[in-house]
Design an enzyme around this catalytic site. Structure first.
Site, PDB file in Angstrom:
ATOM      1  N   LYS A 161       0.841  -1.199   0.000  1.00  0.00           N
ATOM      2  CA  LYS A 161       0.000   0.000   0.000  1.00  0.00           C
ATOM      3  C   LYS A 161       0.876   1.249   0.000  1.00  0.00           C
ATOM      4  O   LYS A 161       1.823   1.359   0.806  1.00  0.00           O
ATOM      5  CB  LYS A 161      -0.898   0.004   1.243  1.00  0.00           C
ATOM      6  CG  LYS A 161      -1.944  -1.108   1.240  1.00  0.00           C
ATOM      7  CD  LYS A 161      -3.012  -0.879   0.188  1.00  0.00           C
ATOM      8  CE  LYS A 161      -4.181  -1.832   0.368  1.00  0.00           C
ATOM      9  NZ  LYS A 161      -5.228  -1.596  -0.651  1.00  0.00           N
ATOM     10  N   ASP A 188      -0.596  -0.530  -4.617  1.00  0.00           N
ATOM     11  CA  ASP A 188      -1.932   0.060  -4.605  1.00  0.00           C
ATOM     12  C   ASP A 188      -1.900   1.423  -3.920  1.00  0.00           C
ATOM     13  O   ASP A 188      -1.609   1.523  -2.726  1.00  0.00           O
ATOM     14  CB  ASP A 188      -2.891  -0.882  -3.854  1.00  0.00           C
ATOM     15  CG  ASP A 188      -4.342  -0.447  -3.957  1.00  0.00           C
ATOM     16  OD1 ASP A 188      -4.608   0.614  -4.555  1.00  0.00           O
ATOM     17  OD2 ASP A 188      -5.212  -1.177  -3.448  1.00  0.00           O
ATOM     18  N   GLU A 216      -2.142  -0.271  -8.940  1.00  0.00           N
ATOM     19  CA  GLU A 216      -3.581  -0.183  -8.724  1.00  0.00           C
ATOM     20  C   GLU A 216      -4.030   1.220  -8.322  1.00  0.00           C
ATOM     21  O   GLU A 216      -3.441   1.834  -7.437  1.00  0.00           O
ATOM     22  CB  GLU A 216      -3.919  -1.158  -7.578  1.00  0.00           C
ATOM     23  CG  GLU A 216      -5.158  -1.987  -7.794  1.00  0.00           C
ATOM     24  CD  GLU A 216      -5.458  -2.819  -6.561  1.00  0.00           C
ATOM     25  OE1 GLU A 216      -4.619  -3.649  -6.176  1.00  0.00           O
ATOM     26  OE2 GLU A 216      -6.545  -2.628  -5.984  1.00  0.00           O
ATOM     27  N   ASP A 241      -9.567  -0.014  -9.456  1.00  0.00           N
ATOM     28  CA  ASP A 241     -10.282  -0.708  -8.382  1.00  0.00           C
ATOM     29  C   ASP A 241     -11.469   0.174  -7.961  1.00  0.00           C
ATOM     30  O   ASP A 241     -12.611  -0.092  -8.336  1.00  0.00           O
ATOM     31  CB  ASP A 241      -9.326  -0.998  -7.217  1.00  0.00           C
ATOM     32  CG  ASP A 241     -10.022  -1.654  -6.035  1.00  0.00           C
ATOM     33  OD1 ASP A 241     -11.245  -1.934  -6.125  1.00  0.00           O
ATOM     34  OD2 ASP A 241      -9.375  -1.880  -4.991  1.00  0.00           O
ATOM     35  N   LYS A 265     -14.076  -6.978  -7.330  1.00  0.00           N
ATOM     36  CA  LYS A 265     -14.363  -7.417  -5.960  1.00  0.00           C
ATOM     37  C   LYS A 265     -15.847  -7.744  -5.909  1.00  0.00           C
ATOM     38  O   LYS A 265     -16.658  -6.901  -6.297  1.00  0.00           O
ATOM     39  CB  LYS A 265     -14.051  -6.307  -4.942  1.00  0.00           C
ATOM     40  CG  LYS A 265     -12.565  -6.042  -4.778  1.00  0.00           C
ATOM     41  CD  LYS A 265     -12.310  -4.886  -3.830  1.00  0.00           C
ATOM     42  CE  LYS A 265     -10.805  -4.652  -3.709  1.00  0.00           C
ATOM     43  NZ  LYS A 265     -10.506  -3.363  -3.050  1.00  0.00           N
TER      44      LYS A 265
HETATM   45 MG   LIG Z   1      -7.267  -1.634  -4.244  1.00  0.00          MG
END
Ligand SMILES: [Mg+2]
Length: 343
Positions: A161, A188, A216, A241, A265
């Site tokens: 992250k 991400d 991402e 995303d 997702k």
């Molecule tokens: Mg993500």
């Protein structure tokens, strides 16, 4: 007969083993909704919703009030005609994760009824998937230590992250890649960068030979024009995303040629839109990965079966159950380090 006669809603809170920090957000726990569908022959099907206010605008407090309405719409319908129930649930735009849980519970009940696992009802393309595991935002030292631990455990794909501080993020990735030579990374930014920062980050990764396989969501969810600029100026494959919640979002991303990858997702799209996205993305030659919100083992089971059944995901990020404190493992899958095997 596979007729639905009742449906139970139950809230369950799961604590994160340690606070999970991403760009401009931190989570201590996930309160999820467990859905149990009951058929007239006593067969039960289960699903789980892990809501997200940040991505979906959902509030768990509103979920219980939806139960009577949803049951009223689907009571008496047969799970063998699951497309009929999916279409009704497509109307529930206010709570995509609840749509996912109910749609999955329908498939789970059908699976029990037929004696065929869900991943085979969905096509049985693969008998397992491999997941990454995520390193949340922390100090450089904490993140390197966490990544090293994952690499030693056998996670060959590590998600990192970033998105709060460009220069610091570059230093962190450099240090992590030094400590985990041979690993691949999904990075991400969770909407944290500007266009210029995103392009700079991608070029710096490339120049340093850091093996980032997916970059991402660098930009805010609505900035599709910006995403396209990043895509065509980034040596790294760019994924949507937060920008890719429904089939209509993905249709637009494909038309605009704005991304190389889409992160599906189930909690954003439900099963029905996820199936549509799979067909659109594979037809348009867009790469697919599958991710998660705060699902427990019960909820991750849904994505393990979906990903194995469809067999189209280049990367899987199905690690939330490993980050939550759970008294009892309840997924219909087994884990062997990074391998998730539907059962
Ligand atoms: Mg993500």
């Amino acid at each position: 007969m596979g007729k639905i006669v009742d449906m139970l809603f139950e809230l369950k809170e799961y604590r994160y083993v340690k606070p999970f920090r991403i760009a401009h957000n931190v989570a201590d726990s996930s309160t999820n909704l467990e859905v149990t569908l009951i058929l007239e022959n006593g067969v039960e099907g289960k699903g789980e919703a892990a809501p997200s206010y940040r991505v979906n605008g959902e509030r768990i407090e509103t979920f219980m009030s939806l139960r009577d309405f949803i049951l009223g719409e689907i009571k008496g319908l047969d799970v063998r005609n699951y497309r009929v129930i999916f279409k009704i649930m497509d109307g529930l735009r206010c709570a995509p994760s609840v749509k996912a849980a109910v749609q999955y519970a329908v498939l789970d009940a059908l699976s029990v009824e037929c004696g065929v696992p869900v991943y085979q009802l969905l096509g049985g393309a693969r008998d397992h998937v491999e997941t990454d595991k995520t390193v949340g935002i922390g100090t450089l030292e904490e993140m390197v230590e966490e990544a090293r631990k994952l690499w030693r455990e056998g996670f060959t794909l590590i998600k990192v992250k970033v998105g709060e501080d460009l220069r610091e993020d570059i230093r962190k990735l450099e240090a992590i890649s030094d400590a985990t030579k041979g690993a691949k990374y999904i990075v991400d930014a969770n909407t944290g960068y500007t266009v210029k920062e995103a392009i700079t980050f991608a070029r710096e990764m490339h120049a340093r030979g850091i093996d980032v396989v997916v970059f991402e969501q660098p930009l805010p969810a609505e900035d599709i024009d910006g995403l396209k600029i990043v895509r065509f100026n980034s040596p790294l494959p760019v994924a949507a995303d937060e920008s890719a919640r429904t089939r209509y979002d993905v249709l637009r991303l494909i038309k605009e040629e704005a991304v190389d990858f889409v992160n599906i997702k189930l909690m954003k799209s439900g099963i029905s839109d996820a199936l549509a996205i799979v067909e659109m993305a594979t037809t348009a030659n867009i790469g697919l990965m599958i991710g998660c919100m705060g699902e427990s083992s019960l909820g991750i089971s849904q994505s393990v079966h979906f990903a194995s059944g469809t067999g189209v995901f280049m990367y899987c990020d199905l690690d939330s159950f490993l980050m939550l404190e759970e008294k009892e493992f309840r997924g219909k899958f087994r884990r062997d380090v990074n391998k998730l095997i539907p059962t």
